[in-house]
Design a protein around this motif. Structure first.
Motif, PDB file in Angstrom:
ATOM      1  N   ALA A 137     -14.201  -1.529  37.073  1.00 42.60           N
ATOM      2  CA  ALA A 137     -15.216  -2.590  37.198  1.00 42.60           C
ATOM      3  C   ALA A 137     -15.909  -2.474  38.544  1.00 42.60           C
ATOM      4  O   ALA A 137     -15.356  -1.917  39.499  1.00 42.60           O
ATOM      5  N   PRO A 139     -17.286  -5.447  40.217  1.00 41.90           N
ATOM      6  CA  PRO A 139     -17.527  -6.883  40.102  1.00 41.90           C
ATOM      7  C   PRO A 139     -18.526  -7.432  41.104  1.00 41.90           C
ATOM      8  O   PRO A 139     -19.232  -8.396  40.820  1.00 41.90           O
ATOM      9  N   TYR A 140     -18.566  -6.826  42.288  1.00 41.81           N
ATOM     10  CA  TYR A 140     -19.513  -7.313  43.290  1.00 41.81           C
ATOM     11  C   TYR A 140     -20.587  -6.252  43.459  1.00 41.81           C
ATOM     12  O   TYR A 140     -20.354  -5.231  44.100  1.00 41.81           O
ATOM     13  N   VAL A 174     -13.658  -1.304  41.794  1.00 40.67           N
ATOM     14  CA  VAL A 174     -12.284  -1.637  41.404  1.00 40.67           C
ATOM     15  C   VAL A 174     -11.735  -0.429  40.674  1.00 40.67           C
ATOM     16  O   VAL A 174     -12.327   0.029  39.694  1.00 40.67           O
ATOM     17  N   LYS A 181      -3.847  -0.789  41.522  1.00 36.57           N
ATOM     18  CA  LYS A 181      -5.250  -1.206  41.617  1.00 36.57           C
ATOM     19  C   LYS A 181      -5.735  -1.211  43.060  1.00 36.57           C
ATOM     20  O   LYS A 181      -4.952  -1.449  43.979  1.00 36.57           O
ATOM     21  N   ASN A 183      -9.591  -2.100  45.465  1.00 39.34           N
ATOM     22  CA  ASN A 183     -10.967  -2.589  45.457  1.00 39.34           C
ATOM     23  C   ASN A 183     -11.518  -2.470  46.867  1.00 39.34           C
ATOM     24  O   ASN A 183     -10.817  -2.749  47.832  1.00 39.34           O
ATOM     25  N   HIS A 363      -9.950 -16.672  57.713  1.00 39.48           N
ATOM     26  CA  HIS A 363     -10.490 -18.048  57.662  1.00 39.48           C
ATOM     27  C   HIS A 363      -9.368 -19.078  57.649  1.00 39.48           C
ATOM     28  O   HIS A 363      -9.533 -20.178  58.148  1.00 39.48           O
ATOM     29  N   SER A 364      -8.236 -18.722  57.060  1.00 39.77           N
ATOM     30  CA  SER A 364      -7.139 -19.686  57.006  1.00 39.77           C
ATOM     31  C   SER A 364      -5.968 -19.278  57.887  1.00 39.77           C
ATOM     32  O   SER A 364      -5.154 -20.114  58.257  1.00 39.77           O
TER      33      SER A 364
ATOM     34  N   ALA B 258     -12.477  -8.084  35.988  1.00 36.64           N
ATOM     35  CA  ALA B 258     -12.161  -8.094  37.422  1.00 36.64           C
ATOM     36  C   ALA B 258     -10.981  -9.002  37.695  1.00 36.64           C
ATOM     37  O   ALA B 258     -10.806  -9.490  38.790  1.00 36.64           O
ATOM     38  N   VAL B 260      -6.700  -9.253  36.951  1.00 28.06           N
ATOM     39  CA  VAL B 260      -5.552  -8.502  36.432  1.00 28.06           C
ATOM     40  C   VAL B 260      -5.005  -9.132  35.146  1.00 28.06           C
ATOM     41  O   VAL B 260      -4.206  -8.517  34.444  1.00 28.06           O
ATOM     42  N   GLY B 374      -6.114 -20.131  51.881  1.00 26.30           N
ATOM     43  CA  GLY B 374      -5.828 -18.767  51.484  1.00 26.30           C
ATOM     44  C   GLY B 374      -7.001 -18.155  50.764  1.00 26.30           C
ATOM     45  O   GLY B 374      -8.063 -18.775  50.638  1.00 26.30           O
ATOM     46  N   SER B 375      -6.814 -16.921  50.311  1.00 24.14           N
ATOM     47  CA  SER B 375      -7.872 -16.285  49.526  1.00 24.14           C
ATOM     48  C   SER B 375      -7.246 -15.213  48.642  1.00 24.14           C
ATOM     49  O   SER B 375      -6.088 -14.832  48.836  1.00 24.14           O
ATOM     50  N   ASP B 377      -8.241 -11.563  46.038  1.00 20.76           N
ATOM     51  CA  ASP B 377      -9.138 -10.609  45.414  1.00 20.76           C
ATOM     52  C   ASP B 377      -8.723 -10.559  43.942  1.00 20.76           C
ATOM     53  O   ASP B 377      -7.688  -9.955  43.616  1.00 20.76           O
ATOM     54  N   PRO B 378      -9.479 -11.203  43.025  1.00 17.76           N
ATOM     55  CA  PRO B 378      -9.043 -11.278  41.633  1.00 17.76           C
ATOM     56  C   PRO B 378      -8.851  -9.912  40.992  1.00 17.76           C
ATOM     57  O   PRO B 378      -8.010  -9.752  40.107  1.00 17.76           O
ATOM     58  N   SER B 379      -9.612  -8.917  41.451  1.00 20.45           N
ATOM     59  CA  SER B 379      -9.549  -7.616  40.789  1.00 20.45           C
ATOM     60  C   SER B 379      -8.216  -6.915  41.029  1.00 20.45           C
ATOM     61  O   SER B 379      -7.781  -6.115  40.208  1.00 20.45           O
ATOM     62  N   THR B 380      -7.577  -7.177  42.156  1.00 23.24           N
ATOM     63  CA  THR B 380      -6.281  -6.558  42.435  1.00 23.24           C
ATOM     64  C   THR B 380      -5.166  -7.588  42.385  1.00 23.24           C
ATOM     65  O   THR B 380      -3.997  -7.218  42.373  1.00 23.24           O
ATOM     66  N   GLN B 382      -4.389  -9.443  44.794  1.00 18.84           N
ATOM     67  CA  GLN B 382      -3.789  -9.569  46.126  1.00 18.84           C
ATOM     68  C   GLN B 382      -4.275 -10.842  46.817  1.00 18.84           C
ATOM     69  O   GLN B 382      -5.465 -11.111  46.860  1.00 18.84           O
ATOM     70  N   ASN B 384      -3.525 -13.951  50.122  1.00 17.61           N
ATOM     71  CA  ASN B 384      -2.908 -14.284  51.410  1.00 17.61           C
ATOM     72  C   ASN B 384      -3.025 -15.777  51.652  1.00 17.61           C
ATOM     73  O   ASN B 384      -4.006 -16.388  51.250  1.00 17.61           O
ATOM     74  N   PHE B 385      -2.019 -16.374  52.247  1.00 19.03           N
ATOM     75  CA  PHE B 385      -2.033 -17.805  52.588  1.00 19.03           C
ATOM     76  C   PHE B 385      -1.489 -17.993  53.985  1.00 19.03           C
ATOM     77  O   PHE B 385      -0.583 -17.267  54.395  1.00 19.03           O
ATOM     78  N   ILE B 408       1.842 -13.099  51.884  1.00 17.64           N
ATOM     79  CA  ILE B 408       0.946 -12.217  51.127  1.00 17.64           C
ATOM     80  C   ILE B 408       1.684 -11.614  49.934  1.00 17.64           C
ATOM     81  O   ILE B 408       2.909 -11.543  49.917  1.00 17.64           O
ATOM     82  N   LEU B 454       6.430 -11.564  50.830  1.00 18.13           N
ATOM     83  CA  LEU B 454       6.308 -10.997  52.171  1.00 18.13           C
ATOM     84  C   LEU B 454       5.797 -12.061  53.127  1.00 18.13           C
ATOM     85  O   LEU B 454       4.712 -12.620  52.941  1.00 18.13           O
TER      86      LEU B 454
END
Lengths: 438, 459
Positions: A137, A139-140, A174, A181, A183, A363-364, B258, B260, B374-375, B377-380, B382, B384-385, B408, B454
């Motif tokens: 993919a 995606p972006y 991706v 996987k 990206n 950011h966090s 995109a 998993v 946190g954020s 990456d939906p495609s992998t 992965q 983090n918080f 993570i 982790l």
């Protein structure tokens, strides 16, 4: 637009108040592709007008996206009402500046057909897919262009115009290999269409995504780290409050009482340069209509100055440095322009180090008050000048101010971030904490 | 009174269909914002503003064409529609519509009581004074925001739906200092409603908790690093599900493959202890809506049941592209964004354990009492918080506080390692940024035990 802004200013001065107005408008086009067709196609035109009134020393703010007479009257009324709810602020005044300033960057270019733009937008997806069968993919991916215009007008008679046209392209890859996987995302910006480098964005996304398929975790420990300019820029942007007089006033700047003292390695000097010739976009004046010039923030490790607007300057009995920042819908703050990190006492590269190419969670995962941060990172393992592996699934942590002490300069050329707003000599950071496998 | 003449909307939609679109919708929005920033023991900023705009969307096959403007002028709206329509290679048809106003069950809000600025100010001063009684407090920042969003949705199927959404939030930020040590603490409750929500907050308790959190982290030791079991407490702990799994279940990611989880419907994607929902219907909750931004009444959607994937979070385009039915989840920050499938109030359902039982089941690990953001990456998958407040668990007991922890991992991995779920579900307000902008969402969970994750701390 100037006439309309003058009309609003007159309504306010009739109420025995001072004011300044910010107007901005944008026209945009954005496309992105999926399955080799343009799946989203967005066009827009928007505008907003914001006012800051100061009456009897009290400040009130209001904004509107509708510019009819009724909305403008409401804008003035609300700003004056809001001023009544605040306390007297002896430091906030409309600057006594008059005259007109212009900063317009509209480079001449031949008209580009929508068909060509579409073809290129599709390339940002299919150009990635066709080069590697492991790409599942993209995606972006996007092609976008924007015409942006803003005006500032104060009741003292300062009128400014800022205008530009810019293009941005993005792509990503991706990849999936035996369930593993990866990206990676890249972008490029230009002021004229023909300068957009589509192949660079495609190749960069693919190159890193391919390598990240091989990523392995590392044992927990201390490592030598080199950040790419984009990663380093993210860190410096995250802790920009360290240079802010506004943050100092608000007690959230850890360097508040450190002016004149050595805060980082004396091999480093940091300059805020709004007019740097290599910048993607220079900036001639700030959001109070003050003309900008370069500012030495740190010289040989010693903190020399903070970013000031007129309010922080009045508070600290200093001069504004031309770093006032304000949009039509936000209050007056301070913000930097483009950063130059210069260095001396160049040392050789260590035999082994990690290169961080991707950093997530800043950011966090950063505490702007203490400078502490902990982020997920990915990148390359280098040994004796060769890339020997790829790492991921680890976190890097430390303190921003400590990081800038555990550093050596490893080159003299100023390298640029992808958006051409951050420039740094190559730096190597030593003994940085990495958490990975036990 | 409607925000724009229905005849103008009719002409815009008809123009889109005439250009060959299969479907057209128009989103009209007027939003009143009101805010006050209290800092340095005084009102720093008092601000209000009005946003107004119209978003026009044409859908043809799987293609979405979107435009917006601040203008209500018929000619400008038609110009944008025709610009979009010119992209379609389809056969147009004539359309005459009679808009029918949608009636739907209204999600109860916490009313919308108005109070004057002086009252608000005295409320904020009270919090400031309470917090500053602790001499180590060097700064208190209180950000009060109130928003009233009026929306109208029209579409080429004759739908006309309207909703008024009042939002209120009070964000507390405390900075504490002792010599060279410095730390901060946050709390940002929010709801659909008005001042009643603020009045129901227990100010004394809020201040006590903020001071306790800041004092704890001020003197905390650096967090150890490495893979270990982690107990994540309720409330904002739910951000882990939101990031590690929720975003991966939005058709916005699924349709592009995109995510998993794009091909895992009906499969076991989490530990059997996990049942998770996305519920837009909770009275007063920050992420609730009566209708979504496509005018569909919102729903309570079971995402995962005993570890099995049951539903995706879907909107009109998501259904068109993936076949998964709409769930009343089309959301956007404003008219400046086309709608996308997004979360509302997303949480893991209560289980059977007390918090002490979860802690007792960990020989050595971390207790994450309060999570930060946190954020993912939906495609992998992965993610983090950051953890705002954390403690060591040693021999099944909470011992000393630690700071600087980050978690993570990947969504599929962590979902399979949530082995124990507690009883005490709590929801917390947050803002979620994604493809259609920044929107109010609620995260939530009871306490959970993750067998291994982790932890990034000091090596």
């Amino acid at each position: 637009m100037k006439q309309l802004m003058e009309k609003v200013i007159n309504q306010i001065t009739d109420q025995k108040a001072e004011a300044d107005l910010m107007f901005s408008s944008a026209k945009t086009l954005k496309m992105s592709a999926q399955k080799n067709t343009i799946s989203t196609y967005n066009v827009s035109s928007s505008q907003i007008l914001g006012v800051r009134v100061i009456k009897d020393g009290r400040v009130g703010l209001s904004y509107t996206e509708s510019l009819d007479d009724e909305s403008l009257k409401l804008l003035v009324k609300q700003a004056l009402q809001n001023a009544e709810t605040t306390e007297v602020n002896a430091h906030e005044r409309i600057l006594d500046l008059a005259g007109t300033l212009q900063d317009e960057l509209f480079l001449p270019e031949e008209e580009v057909s929508i068909a060509l733009k579409t073809e290129k937008a599709l390339l940002l997806e299919n150009g990635v897919k066709k080069l590697d069968h492991r790409v599942t993919a993209v995606p972006y991916n996007s092609y976008s262009e924007q015409d942006y215009l803003s005006h500032y007008l104060s009741s003292r008679g300062r009128f400014t115009t800022y205008r530009d046209k810019s293009y941005t392209i993005t792509s990503s890859a991706v990849m999936d290999e035996k369930g593993k996987k990866s990206n990676y995302y890249d972008f490029h910006m230009a002021h004229v269409f023909k300068d957009l480098n589509f192949q660079k964005v495609i190749d960069t996304a693919l190159f890193h995504s391919r390598n990240l398929l091989q990523e392995k975790t590392l044992p927990t420990g201390k490592y030598n780290i080199r950040f790419t300019e984009d990663s380093l820029q993210s860190l410096f942007n995250c802790f920009s409050n360290f240079y802010s007089a506004k943050s100092a006033m608000d007690q959230v700047n850890p360097w508040t009482n450190h002016l004149g003292t050595e805060v980082i390695s004396k091999d480093l000097s940091i300059i805020d340069h709004p007019l740097f010739e290599r910048s993607f976009r220079t900036s001639k004046f700030d959001s109070e209509g003050v003309q900008r010039k370069p500012l030495s923030l740190i010289e040989d490790g010693v903190l020399k100055s903070f970013y000031h607007n007129s309010v922080t300057a009045n508070h600290y009995k200093a001069q504004t440095t031309g770093h006032a920042a304000r949009s039509a819908s936000s209050p007056l703050g301070v913000y930097g322009t483009d950063l130059l990190i210069k260095g001396k006492n160049v040392k050789p590269l260590p035999k082994k180090y990690l290169e961080v190419i991707k950093m997530d969670g800043l950011h966090s995962g950063a505490n702007r008050v203490t400078g502490a941060f902990s982020v997920a990172v990915k990148g390359y393992i280098w040994e004796r000048g060769e890339r020997v592996g790829t790492f991921g699934n680890i976190t890097l942590s430390g303190k921003f101010m400590d990081l800038l002490r555990q550093v050596e300069v490893t080159g003299t050329d100023l390298l640029s971030s992808t958006d051409e707003s951050f420039f740094s000599v190559p730096l190597m950071f030593y003994d940085i904490s990495i958490a990975g496998s036990n | 009174m409607q925000l724009i003449q229905p005849q103008v909307i009719h002409d815009v939609i008809a123009a889109g269909i005439s250009a060959g679109a299969d479907f057209v919708d128009v989103f009209v929005e007027r939003t009143f914002n009101d805010g006050m920033v209290f800092k340095n023991s005084r009102v720093e900023d008092s601000q209000s503003g009005t946003l107004f705009g119209i978003g026009i969307r044409l859908i043809h096959d799987e293609q979405a064409l979107y435009g917006y403007t601040n203008s209500t002028d018929r000619e400008e709206l038609l110009r944008i529609t025709n610009l979009l329509g010119a992209r379609i290679n389809g056969k147009g048809k004539d359309l005459t519509l009679n808009f029918e106003k949608l009636s739907y069950p209204k999600i109860p809000t916490m009313l919308d009581k108005e109070v004057d600025a002086k009252y608000k100010l005295s409320y904020l001063k009270n919090i400031d004074e309470r917090l500053r009684k602790d001499s180590k407090v060097s700064q208190v920042m209180l950000n009060f925001t109130k928003k009233k969003q009026l929306i109208e949705v029209y579409n080429s199927e004759g739908l006309f739906a309207t909703e008024e959404r009042p939002y209120i939030r009070l964000f507390h930020h405390l900075v504490m200092k002792d010599g060279n040590l410095q730390t901060e603490a946050f709390y940002g409750p929010g709801a659909i409603g008005g001042w009643e929500f603020i009045e129901k907050l227990n100010t004394e308790e809020v201040c006590e908790n903020l001071l306790k959190q800041a004092t704890t982290t001020l003197y905390a030791s650096p967090c150890p690093a490495g893979k270990m079991p982690v107990v994540i407490d309720n409330g904002f702990g739910g951000v882990i599900f939101h990031e590690a799994c929720g975003h991966l279940l939005e058709t916005t990611s699924v349709e592009k493959k995109a995510s998993v989880f794009w091909n895992k419907m009906g499969e076991q994607i989490a530990h059997s202890a996990v049942t998770a929902l996305d519920d837009g219907t909770i009275a007063g909750a920050w992420g609730s809506l009566s209708i979504d931004d496509e005018g569909m009444p919102t729903q309570r959607t079971t995402l995962i049941e005993n570890g099995i994937l049951k539903n995706f979070i879907s909107d009109r385009l998501g259904e068109l592209k993936t076949g998964h039915k709409r769930t009343g989840s089309a959301r956007r920050q404003s008219y400046k964004y086309a709608p996308a499938s997004r979360m509302r109030n997303t949480f893991i359902q209560s289980g059977e354990y007390e918090l002490a039982e979860l802690i007792g089941a960990v020989p050595n690990g971390i207790y994450a009492k309060k999570m930060g953001g946190g954020s993912v990456d939906p495609s992998t998958g992965q993610f983090n918080f950051s953890v705002q407040e954390a403690y060591l668990i040693e021999d099944g007991k909470i011992t000393k506080p630690v700071k600087g922890a980050t978690l993570i991992g990947t969504g599929p991995d962590i979902m399979s390692k949530i082995s124990m779920v507690g009883k005490d579900l709590q929801l917390m307000a947050g803002m979620c940024g994604s493809v259609s902008g920044s929107i109010p969402t609620t995260v939530g969970q009871p306490p959970i035990k993750v067998d291994e994750i982790l932890v990034g701390g000091q090596a």
